[in-house]
Design an enzyme around this catalytic site. Structure first.
Site, short mmCIF file in Angstrom:
data_model
loop_
_atom_site.label_atom_id
_atom_site.label_comp_id
_atom_site.label_asym_id
_atom_site.label_seq_id
_atom_site.Cartn_x
_atom_site.Cartn_y
_atom_site.Cartn_z
N ALA A 1 1.00 -1.13 0.07
CA ALA A 1 0.09 0.07 0.08
C ALA A 1 0.86 1.04 0.05
O ALA A 1 2.14 1.17 0.35
CB ALA A 1 -0.88 -0.09 1.28
N GLY B 1 0.26 -5.07 0.70
CA GLY B 1 -0.52 -5.05 -0.27
C GLY B 1 -0.20 -6.01 -1.64
O GLY B 1 -1.40 -6.35 -2.04
N GLU C 1 -0.63 -9.42 -0.62
CA GLU C 1 -2.21 -9.44 -0.28
C GLU C 1 -2.77 -9.58 -1.75
O GLU C 1 -3.70 -10.48 -1.95
CB GLU C 1 -2.74 -8.46 0.36
CG GLU C 1 -2.31 -8.58 1.84
CD GLU C 1 -2.52 -7.40 2.72
OE1 GLU C 1 -2.13 -6.32 2.46
OE2 GLU C 1 -3.06 -7.43 3.62
N GLU D 1 4.18 -4.99 7.21
CA GLU D 1 3.46 -3.99 8.00
C GLU D 1 3.81 -3.72 9.36
O GLU D 1 3.96 -2.42 9.99
CB GLU D 1 1.87 -4.36 7.88
CG GLU D 1 1.48 -4.18 6.66
CD GLU D 1 1.24 -5.47 5.89
OE1 GLU D 1 2.13 -6.35 6.22
OE2 GLU D 1 0.40 -5.62 4.91
#
Ligand code: COA
Length: 260
Positions: free
Chosen positions: A66, A111, A114, A134
């Site tokens: 992200a 992300g 993911e 993260e």
């Protein structure tokens, strides 16, 4: 439809979607996520698109996570809303009804890992690197990492990756079952396309219902899952494709599926 942060190219039934922010290692900012949502919807609803290959632009990254600049501005409520928006985008892709292969060409972190996990199959280039870093930023995975990673690799290994934030290379990702195959970088797209076109030569209704049974079945009791499977098996017996597939075998020829 034109996109600012994605390349979206349909060739002979396959949508090649490339996340295209190579200067930021294809980090998922709000615009990328919005456009990915539109792309997933398009894949789900356009009959011309029969499968997807998802990759990242440039030599270094699939997606490096992200966008940390966006995350730095968020408070608790917009943080939750961002996670839920992202989760919905990835889930739309995962349940689009068509096979989606992630061609992981470099860093797949946070992300990015993911996103790759929301795809049905993952091929990795030899230089790919995976991780859920993260916790190093004081956050936890928000686009499904805490849920899909243990389902793919088991709880123990998932917790190790999520709690340490460590990065693993492609052979290790293959060893733990996070990726399906590791291929040389210059063969990644060709191998992904070859695998996808092989799947697209199968009965499309059978492929769709098999994906749905696996996706829903992992959340069910064994008996519920077996019933779902039997229902799909029965439903497929009503299709022309099943008749064609079985007849073609008996007549020693290749099947020509119509998707009906
Ligand atoms: N969000 C926003 N920008 C990112 C980013 C992210 N997740 N990952 C990389 N970038 C940007 C860098 O800020 C840099 O931008 P700049 O040139 O304007 O400074 C550019 O992409 C190149 O990254 P850089 O760090 O210089 O490359 P590197 O080869 O030295 O390191 C990584 C590569 C992947 C190890 C490193 O970029 C990194 O750790 N990224 C963050 C990974 C992460 O924590 N992801 C989870 C986020 S929740």
């Amino acid at each position: 439809m034109s996109y600012h942060t994605l390349l979206f190219d349909v060739r002979d039934g396959v949508a090649f979607i490339t996340i295209n922010r190579p200067d930021k290692l294809n980090a998922l900012n709000d615009e990328v996520m919005r456009e990915l949502g539109l792309a997933a919807e398009r894949v789900a609803t356009e009959a011309e698109i029969r499968g997807v290959i998802l990759t990242g632009a440039g030599p270094k990254a699939f997606v490096a996570g992200a966008d940390i600049g966006d995350l730095a501005k968020q408070g608790p409520f917009d943080g939750k809303a961002r996670a839920q928006r992202g989760q919905a985008v990835l889930r739309r892709l995962e349940t689009c009804g068509k096979p989606v292969i992630a061609a992981v060409n470099g860093f797949a972190l946070g992300g990015g890992c993911e996103l790759a996990m929301a795809c049905h199959i993952r091929l990795a280039s030899e230089n790919a690197k995976f991780g859920q870093p993260e916790v190093k930023l004081g956050i936890a995975p928000g686009y499904g990492g805490t849920q899909r990673l243990p389902r793919l690799v088991g709880k123990g290994v998932a917790l190790q990756l999520i709690l340490t934030g460590e990065m693993i290379d492609a052979p290790e990702a293959y060893r733990i079952g996070l990726v399906n195959r590791v291929v040389p970088g210059d063969a990644l797209l060709a191998e992904s396309e070859k695998m996808l076109r092989g799947i697209l030569a199968m009965g499309p209704l059978a492929v769709r219902l098999a994906m749905e049974a696996v996706d829903q079945g992992v959340e069910m009791s064994l008996d519920e899952g077996l019933l779902l499977e039997a229902n799909h098996f029965g439903l497929l017996a009503a299709t022309q494709d099943m008749k064609e597939g079985l007849t073609a075998f008996l007549e020693k020829r290749s099947a020509k599926f119509q998707g009906r």
